[in-house]
Write a protein that holds these residues in place. Structure first.
Motif, PDB file in Angstrom:
ATOM      1  N   GLU A 137       0.725  -1.194  -0.209  1.00 24.40           N
ATOM      2  CA  GLU A 137       0.019   0.087   0.057  1.00 24.40           C
ATOM      3  C   GLU A 137       0.716   1.221   0.148  1.00 24.40           C
ATOM      4  O   GLU A 137       0.295   2.275  -0.295  1.00 24.40           O
ATOM      5  CB  GLU A 137      -1.026   0.024   1.245  1.00 24.40           C
ATOM      6  CG  GLU A 137      -0.415   0.088   2.561  1.00 24.40           C
ATOM      7  CD  GLU A 137      -0.494  -1.486   3.043  1.00 24.40           C
ATOM      8  OE1 GLU A 137      -0.201  -1.838   4.211  1.00 24.40           O
ATOM      9  OE2 GLU A 137      -0.329  -2.613   2.220  1.00 24.40           O
ATOM     10  N   ILE A 138       2.192   1.155   0.142  1.00 23.74           N
ATOM     11  CA  ILE A 138       3.014   2.356   0.158  1.00 23.74           C
ATOM     12  C   ILE A 138       3.926   2.334  -1.039  1.00 23.74           C
ATOM     13  O   ILE A 138       4.740   3.078  -1.194  1.00 23.74           O
ATOM     14  CB  ILE A 138       3.696   2.500   1.321  1.00 23.74           C
ATOM     15  CG1 ILE A 138       4.769   1.489   1.689  1.00 23.74           C
ATOM     16  CG2 ILE A 138       2.971   2.583   2.780  1.00 23.74           C
ATOM     17  CD1 ILE A 138       5.838   1.448   2.675  1.00 23.74           C
ATOM     18  N   ASP A 139       3.620   1.591  -2.095  1.00 19.18           N
ATOM     19  CA  ASP A 139       4.466   1.450  -3.343  1.00 19.18           C
ATOM     20  C   ASP A 139       4.399   2.880  -3.940  1.00 19.18           C
ATOM     21  O   ASP A 139       5.623   3.279  -4.286  1.00 19.18           O
ATOM     22  CB  ASP A 139       4.004   0.442  -4.180  1.00 19.18           C
ATOM     23  CG  ASP A 139       4.233  -1.062  -3.825  1.00 19.18           C
ATOM     24  OD1 ASP A 139       5.124  -1.173  -2.835  1.00 19.18           O
ATOM     25  OD2 ASP A 139       3.826  -1.899  -4.574  1.00 19.18           O
ATOM     26  N   THR A 140       3.274   3.366  -4.110  1.00 18.02           N
ATOM     27  CA  THR A 140       3.431   4.730  -4.860  1.00 18.02           C
ATOM     28  C   THR A 140       4.048   5.791  -4.200  1.00 18.02           C
ATOM     29  O   THR A 140       4.890   6.531  -4.945  1.00 18.02           O
ATOM     30  CB  THR A 140       1.964   5.280  -5.205  1.00 18.02           C
ATOM     31  OG1 THR A 140       1.028   4.089  -5.862  1.00 18.02           O
ATOM     32  CG2 THR A 140       2.193   6.460  -6.052  1.00 18.02           C
ATOM     33  N   TYR A 141       4.228   5.759  -2.831  1.00 18.20           N
ATOM     34  CA  TYR A 141       4.830   6.677  -2.032  1.00 18.20           C
ATOM     35  C   TYR A 141       6.038   6.503  -2.088  1.00 18.20           C
ATOM     36  O   TYR A 141       6.897   7.525  -2.195  1.00 18.20           O
ATOM     37  CB  TYR A 141       4.047   6.830  -0.667  1.00 18.20           C
ATOM     38  CG  TYR A 141       4.675   7.976   0.066  1.00 18.20           C
ATOM     39  CD1 TYR A 141       4.016   9.173   0.075  1.00 18.20           C
ATOM     40  CD2 TYR A 141       5.904   7.641   0.916  1.00 18.20           C
ATOM     41  CE1 TYR A 141       4.539  10.143   0.842  1.00 18.20           C
ATOM     42  CE2 TYR A 141       6.358   8.675   1.707  1.00 18.20           C
ATOM     43  CZ  TYR A 141       5.693  10.058   1.767  1.00 18.20           C
ATOM     44  OH  TYR A 141       6.263  11.252   2.552  1.00 18.20           O
ATOM     45  N   LEU A 142       6.585   5.525  -1.848  1.00 17.00           N
ATOM     46  CA  LEU A 142       8.229   5.181  -2.097  1.00 17.00           C
ATOM     47  C   LEU A 142       8.573   5.307  -3.219  1.00 17.00           C
ATOM     48  O   LEU A 142       9.602   5.927  -3.379  1.00 17.00           O
ATOM     49  CB  LEU A 142       8.466   3.378  -1.800  1.00 17.00           C
ATOM     50  CG  LEU A 142       8.087   2.986  -0.420  1.00 17.00           C
ATOM     51  CD1 LEU A 142       8.331   1.511  -0.177  1.00 17.00           C
ATOM     52  CD2 LEU A 142       9.185   3.677   0.659  1.00 17.00           C
ATOM     53  N   MET A 143       8.177   4.836  -4.601  1.00 19.79           N
ATOM     54  CA  MET A 143       8.578   5.195  -5.665  1.00 19.79           C
ATOM     55  C   MET A 143       8.666   6.734  -6.077  1.00 19.79           C
ATOM     56  O   MET A 143       9.604   6.997  -6.879  1.00 19.79           O
ATOM     57  CB  MET A 143       7.790   4.589  -6.826  1.00 19.79           C
ATOM     58  CG  MET A 143       7.682   3.110  -6.683  1.00 19.79           C
ATOM     59  SD  MET A 143       9.289   2.099  -7.039  1.00 19.79           S
ATOM     60  CE  MET A 143       9.568   2.417  -8.776  1.00 19.79           C
ATOM     61  N   ALA A 144       7.825   7.609  -5.496  1.00 21.27           N
ATOM     62  CA  ALA A 144       7.793   8.920  -5.696  1.00 21.27           C
ATOM     63  C   ALA A 144       8.953   9.744  -4.687  1.00 21.27           C
ATOM     64  O   ALA A 144       9.335  10.856  -5.200  1.00 21.27           O
ATOM     65  CB  ALA A 144       6.613   9.690  -5.641  1.00 21.27           C
ATOM     66  N   ASN A 145       9.096   9.147  -3.614  1.00 23.39           N
ATOM     67  CA  ASN A 145       9.896   9.991  -2.950  1.00 23.39           C
ATOM     68  C   ASN A 145      11.257   9.249  -2.367  1.00 23.39           C
ATOM     69  O   ASN A 145      12.065  10.165  -1.623  1.00 23.39           O
ATOM     70  CB  ASN A 145       9.002  10.086  -1.442  1.00 23.39           C
ATOM     71  CG  ASN A 145       8.044  10.935  -1.721  1.00 23.39           C
ATOM     72  OD1 ASN A 145       8.032  12.067  -1.400  1.00 23.39           O
ATOM     73  ND2 ASN A 145       6.605  10.416  -1.903  1.00 23.39           N
ATOM     74  N   LEU A 146      11.439   8.093  -2.308  1.00 20.80           N
ATOM     75  CA  LEU A 146      12.973   7.558  -2.014  1.00 20.80           C
ATOM     76  C   LEU A 146      13.880   7.653  -3.281  1.00 20.80           C
ATOM     77  O   LEU A 146      14.062   6.954  -3.970  1.00 20.80           O
ATOM     78  CB  LEU A 146      12.893   6.000  -1.798  1.00 20.80           C
ATOM     79  CG  LEU A 146      13.987   5.399  -1.201  1.00 20.80           C
ATOM     80  CD1 LEU A 146      14.963   6.167   0.034  1.00 20.80           C
ATOM     81  CD2 LEU A 146      13.687   3.899  -0.904  1.00 20.80           C
ATOM     82  N   GLU A 147      14.631   8.707  -2.944  1.00 21.45           N
ATOM     83  CA  GLU A 147      15.630   9.121  -3.806  1.00 21.45           C
ATOM     84  C   GLU A 147      17.055   9.120  -3.387  1.00 21.45           C
ATOM     85  O   GLU A 147      17.939   9.273  -4.021  1.00 21.45           O
ATOM     86  CB  GLU A 147      15.338  10.505  -4.336  1.00 21.45           C
ATOM     87  CG  GLU A 147      14.124  10.474  -5.197  1.00 21.45           C
ATOM     88  CD  GLU A 147      13.398  11.893  -5.728  1.00 21.45           C
ATOM     89  OE1 GLU A 147      14.137  12.884  -5.151  1.00 21.45           O
ATOM     90  OE2 GLU A 147      12.797  12.053  -6.733  1.00 21.45           O
TER      91      GLU A 147
END
Length: 257
Positions: A137-147
């Motif tokens: 459920e946090i896939d989208t958030y991780l892909m957008a924010n973990l840089e």
């Protein structure tokens, strides 16, 4: 007889939550998926469920060797699949020639994103490979924010669980004899240090009991307890086998090799 007497006072909140999950499954007759639970929390859920025939339980965290797992509680008609645990495996790509990533670096970065620790499973590191497990459920958030991890620019990509890093869990077992089951006493004997140094480590916040930081030097150890000490590793109490003729406790512990 209160169920709380079998557990530590600080575990009451989790016990109440776990009991509500079990009741929810009974009331709704539908499965309930939890966040990631550490081994102590998994043990508590198992204890609460006991031999209840109305609710079944499975744990899964991505592999047999991982510690942190999601629990799936479900009624008897439901046949769980691994996909029901809604897990994602991520691999971190980073400049390996110039940087070494450690567990604390990855965990610190994940927590700095503002997400709960319960949304992440194990962090797996072998040689220069780094992976972590997260709730879908946090896939989208991780892909957008973990840089970034620390100062290093990184990228993450999802991997199938067939590519998960296999980390060996080697525990060496041996017996201790201790004058009491106090945390500072057990810790001093297990690490072969003075009781004063063990107390200093606890008070300094460098000791975790069952994955939670504690500063209680007099906490009484129990079977199944996992003790982690920053800079010293981890040990677990496998059994407490009564007292010797000299009135000392005989304790079987496992230490990570």
């Amino acid at each position: 007889m209160s169920i709380y007497q079998h557990f530590r006072p600080e575990e009451k909140e989790f016990i109440d939550g776990a009991a509500s999950w079990i009741q929810q499954v009974k009331n709704s007759y539908a499965p309930k998926l939890t966040d990631f639970l550490d081994p102590r929390q998994q043990q508590i859920v198992l204890s609460l469920l006991g031999r209840d025939e109305d609710v079944h339980l499975q744990f899964y965290g991505g592999a047999d060797t991982v510690e942190r797992r999601r629990a799936l509680l479900f009624p008897d008609y439901f046949s769980p699949e691994l996909s029901d645990f809604q897990l994602s495996l991520y691999e971190i790509s980073y400049p390996k020639k110039f940087i070494t990533l450690e567990h604390r670096h990855v965990l610190g970065t994940l927590m700095s994103l503002g997400l709960k620790r319960e949304k992440f499973g194990d962090i797996l590191i072998k040689d220069d490979e780094v992976q972590f497990i997260a709730a879908e459920e946090i896939d989208t958030y991780l892909m957008a924010n973990l840089e970034k991890v620390g100062k290093a620019t990184v990228t993450i990509k999802k991997r199938p669980f067939s590519h998960i890093i296999q980390v060996d869990e080697n525990w060496v077992e041996h017996y201790l004899t201790v004058s009491s089951l106090r945390l500072d006493t057990v810790l001093a004997t297990a690490l072969n240090i003075s009781r004063q140094k063990a107390q200093a480590l606890i008070v300094a916040g460098k000791v975790k009991l069952n994955f939670k930081q504690t500063e209680k030097t007099s906490e009484e150890c129990q079977v199944g307890d996992v003790i982690s000490v920053r800079g010293f590793g981890r040990c677990k109490i496998i059994s407490i086998d009564g007292k010797t003729k000299k009135d000392k406790w005989k304790v079987l512990i496992g230490k990570k090799k």
